[in-house]
Design an enzyme around this catalytic site. Sequence first.
Site, PDB file in Angstrom:
ATOM      1  N   VAL A 174      68.233  42.466  28.142  1.00 37.27           N
ATOM      2  CA  VAL A 174      69.204  41.833  29.047  1.00 37.27           C
ATOM      3  C   VAL A 174      70.374  41.264  28.243  1.00 37.27           C
ATOM      4  O   VAL A 174      71.546  41.490  28.575  1.00 37.27           O
ATOM      5  CB  VAL A 174      68.541  40.718  29.900  1.00 37.27           C
ATOM      6  CG1 VAL A 174      69.584  40.032  30.774  1.00 37.27           C
ATOM      7  CG2 VAL A 174      67.424  41.283  30.760  1.00 37.27           C
ATOM      8  N   THR A 207      66.324  33.865  31.940  1.00 34.72           N
ATOM      9  CA  THR A 207      64.897  33.997  31.624  1.00 34.72           C
ATOM     10  C   THR A 207      64.051  33.589  32.836  1.00 34.72           C
ATOM     11  O   THR A 207      64.352  32.603  33.510  1.00 34.72           O
ATOM     12  CB  THR A 207      64.563  33.084  30.420  1.00 34.72           C
ATOM     13  OG1 THR A 207      65.422  33.434  29.337  1.00 34.72           O
ATOM     14  CG2 THR A 207      63.116  33.237  29.983  1.00 34.72           C
ATOM     15  N   ARG A 249      70.244  44.532  44.765  1.00 32.29           N
ATOM     16  CA  ARG A 249      69.144  45.467  45.099  1.00 32.29           C
ATOM     17  C   ARG A 249      69.139  45.735  46.607  1.00 32.29           C
ATOM     18  O   ARG A 249      69.022  46.878  47.052  1.00 32.29           O
ATOM     19  CB  ARG A 249      67.812  44.877  44.627  1.00 32.29           C
ATOM     20  CG  ARG A 249      67.695  44.950  43.106  1.00 32.29           C
ATOM     21  CD  ARG A 249      66.393  44.386  42.579  1.00 32.29           C
ATOM     22  NE  ARG A 249      66.290  44.659  41.150  1.00 32.29           N
ATOM     23  CZ  ARG A 249      65.726  43.845  40.259  1.00 32.29           C
ATOM     24  NH1 ARG A 249      65.182  42.703  40.643  1.00 32.29           N
ATOM     25  NH2 ARG A 249      65.679  44.175  38.987  1.00 32.29           N
ATOM     26  N   ASP A 278      69.476  35.461  18.280  1.00 31.90           N
ATOM     27  CA  ASP A 278      68.063  35.782  18.521  1.00 31.90           C
ATOM     28  C   ASP A 278      67.241  35.197  17.387  1.00 31.90           C
ATOM     29  O   ASP A 278      67.744  34.951  16.283  1.00 31.90           O
ATOM     30  CB  ASP A 278      67.850  37.301  18.573  1.00 31.90           C
ATOM     31  CG  ASP A 278      66.590  37.689  19.348  1.00 31.90           C
ATOM     32  OD1 ASP A 278      66.713  38.120  20.522  1.00 31.90           O
ATOM     33  OD2 ASP A 278      65.472  37.539  18.791  1.00 31.90           O
ATOM     34  N   HIS A 286      63.985  33.056  42.923  1.00 27.74           N
ATOM     35  CA  HIS A 286      64.029  34.448  42.424  1.00 27.74           C
ATOM     36  C   HIS A 286      62.592  34.885  42.122  1.00 27.74           C
ATOM     37  O   HIS A 286      62.210  35.077  40.979  1.00 27.74           O
ATOM     38  CB  HIS A 286      64.910  34.467  41.163  1.00 27.74           C
ATOM     39  CG  HIS A 286      65.070  35.807  40.536  1.00 27.74           C
ATOM     40  ND1 HIS A 286      65.453  36.927  41.225  1.00 27.74           N
ATOM     41  CD2 HIS A 286      64.916  36.210  39.240  1.00 27.74           C
ATOM     42  CE1 HIS A 286      65.523  37.947  40.391  1.00 27.74           C
ATOM     43  NE2 HIS A 286      65.194  37.547  39.187  1.00 27.74           N
ATOM     44  N   GLY A 288      69.270  35.373  22.974  1.00 25.51           N
ATOM     45  CA  GLY A 288      68.309  36.453  23.253  1.00 25.51           C
ATOM     46  C   GLY A 288      69.075  37.764  23.167  1.00 25.51           C
ATOM     47  O   GLY A 288      69.947  38.037  24.004  1.00 25.51           O
TER      48      GLY A 288
HETATM   49  N1  APR Z   1      64.588  32.069  20.321  1.00 19.89           N
HETATM   50  C1  APR Z   1      65.489  33.088  20.419  1.00 19.89           C
HETATM   51  N2  APR Z   1      65.177  34.307  20.896  1.00 19.89           N
HETATM   52  C2  APR Z   1      63.932  34.514  21.280  1.00 19.89           C
HETATM   53  C3  APR Z   1      62.932  33.500  21.218  1.00 19.89           C
HETATM   54  C4  APR Z   1      63.313  32.238  20.708  1.00 19.89           C
HETATM   55  N3  APR Z   1      62.443  31.233  20.621  1.00 19.89           N
HETATM   56  N4  APR Z   1      61.782  34.030  21.681  1.00 19.89           N
HETATM   57  C5  APR Z   1      62.039  35.302  22.032  1.00 19.89           C
HETATM   58  N5  APR Z   1      63.344  35.603  21.784  1.00 19.89           N
HETATM   59  C6  APR Z   1      64.042  36.866  21.974  1.00 19.89           C
HETATM   60  C7  APR Z   1      63.218  38.061  21.516  1.00 19.89           C
HETATM   61  O1  APR Z   1      63.254  38.194  20.096  1.00 19.89           O
HETATM   62  C8  APR Z   1      63.921  39.196  22.240  1.00 19.89           C
HETATM   63  O2  APR Z   1      64.929  39.805  21.448  1.00 19.89           O
HETATM   64  O3  APR Z   1      64.302  37.114  23.342  1.00 19.89           O
HETATM   65  C9  APR Z   1      64.559  38.520  23.461  1.00 19.89           C
HETATM   66  C10 APR Z   1      64.014  38.996  24.784  1.00 19.89           C
HETATM   67  O4  APR Z   1      64.342  40.334  24.920  1.00 19.89           O
HETATM   68  P1  APR Z   1      63.417  41.404  25.659  1.00 19.89           P
HETATM   69  O5  APR Z   1      62.020  41.259  25.173  1.00 19.89           O
HETATM   70  O6  APR Z   1      64.090  42.722  25.553  1.00 19.89           O
HETATM   71  O7  APR Z   1      63.419  40.888  27.189  1.00 19.89           O
HETATM   72  P2  APR Z   1      64.553  41.131  28.276  1.00 19.89           P
HETATM   73  O8  APR Z   1      64.263  42.369  29.042  1.00 19.89           O
HETATM   74  O9  APR Z   1      65.894  40.978  27.660  1.00 19.89           O
HETATM   75  O10 APR Z   1      64.270  39.905  29.266  1.00 19.89           O
HETATM   76  C11 APR Z   1      64.501  38.590  28.858  1.00 19.89           C
HETATM   77  O11 APR Z   1      65.199  37.884  31.022  1.00 19.89           O
HETATM   78  O12 APR Z   1      65.207  38.986  33.066  1.00 19.89           O
HETATM   79  C12 APR Z   1      64.530  38.078  32.252  1.00 19.89           C
HETATM   80  O13 APR Z   1      62.193  38.338  32.905  1.00 19.89           O
HETATM   81  C13 APR Z   1      63.147  38.585  31.897  1.00 19.89           C
HETATM   82  O14 APR Z   1      62.348  36.513  30.984  1.00 19.89           O
HETATM   83  C14 APR Z   1      62.868  37.781  30.650  1.00 19.89           C
HETATM   84  C15 APR Z   1      64.246  37.645  30.007  1.00 19.89           C
END
Ligand code: APR
Length: 307
Positions: A13, A119, A151, A33, A175, A9
């Site tokens: 984060v 996640t 926090r 990703d 959490h 991902g």
């Molecule tokens: N395989 C790989 N990557 C994926 C997939 C997948 N099947 N589905 C989604 N992604 C990627 C997206 O392309 C994106 O780049 O996961 C990433 C998620 O990034 P953001 O949308 O920026 O989310 P983020 O703020 O990083 O949070 C991710 O962490 O804290 C937790 O609640 C939050 O569940 C969330 C996770």
Amino acid sequence: MKKKVSVIGAGNVGASLAQLIVHSGIADVVLFDIAEGIPQGKALDLAEACPVWQSSSSVLGTNDFADTTGSDIIVVTAGFPRKPGMSRDDLLFANAKVVSDVVAGTSKLSPDSIIIAVTNPMDVMAQVSMDVSGFRPERVMGMGGILDSARFRTFVAWEAGVSPEDVEALVLGGHGDLMVPMPRFTTVKGVSITELFSAERIDALVQRTRHGGAEIVSLLKSGSAYYAPAAATFQMVKSVILDEKRLLPCAAYLNGEYGVTGYYTGVPVVLGESGIERIVELKLNAEEEKDLDKSVVAVKMLVEKLK
Ligand code: APR
């Protein structure tokens, strides 16, 4: 050879975590990703920061699981973040599918790795990660307690008018909205906040901690927190990579500890190179036990829903 951390991902984060690891130089990073170009672009950007940071970490962006082969740690941040009005639990089904897919894709290629689930809903995603990988519970854990405690530490530090470095705090349980901030174990330079603040003020700090994630979601409007989540995850990664044996609140699979069997929840653990090396059991009072039970019931309900 440097240790290898695969960050699954490359969103807010994941990329922030990759930045912290690469900046520290403690490990090489693979940023994975599903979106084409994003991990490659962010990895290239990070690689170009290395000369300035004087870091010798390598960083690779990829859409191919094969590049994660032989990882020491796999951090799962792939999935969907919250939007205003959503709880972490609302992400359950969509994120369970993403987490199963990425853990299935990576765990076989790194059979000796440690998995850190980030996640949300994180406690359930840790369980999904353990089930799909088939790894022993000591090697699959979740990030939540360090963030929630950070926090709480921040709000306590503001209240006391001191640096957050001088505040220790503990948050147990899932959490989620029923997390259990523990005022008795929260101290300003060793003095419990139960001796420093009124019950009313403590309650306000506890409530703000419980809703700390939602407070940021409502301000950002499109996405959820990432600097503090990445910092908290980095602390776990560092404790494992450097075998620091830090005592940190993390989501661990409980097998009778705290009266819980067969579920993940946030408890203090010792984190070292083999993963969760010890679960520390604190003596809770009746009210704390009741709150922890409630929080675990919420995790159990999500796990059952997923079945
Ligand atoms: N395989 C790989 N990557 C994926 C997939 C997948 N099947 N589905 C989604 N992604 C990627 C997206 O392309 C994106 O780049 O996961 C990433 C998620 O990034 P953001 O949308 O920026 O989310 P983020 O703020 O990083 O949070 C991710 O962490 O804290 C937790 O609640 C939050 O569940 C969330 C996770």
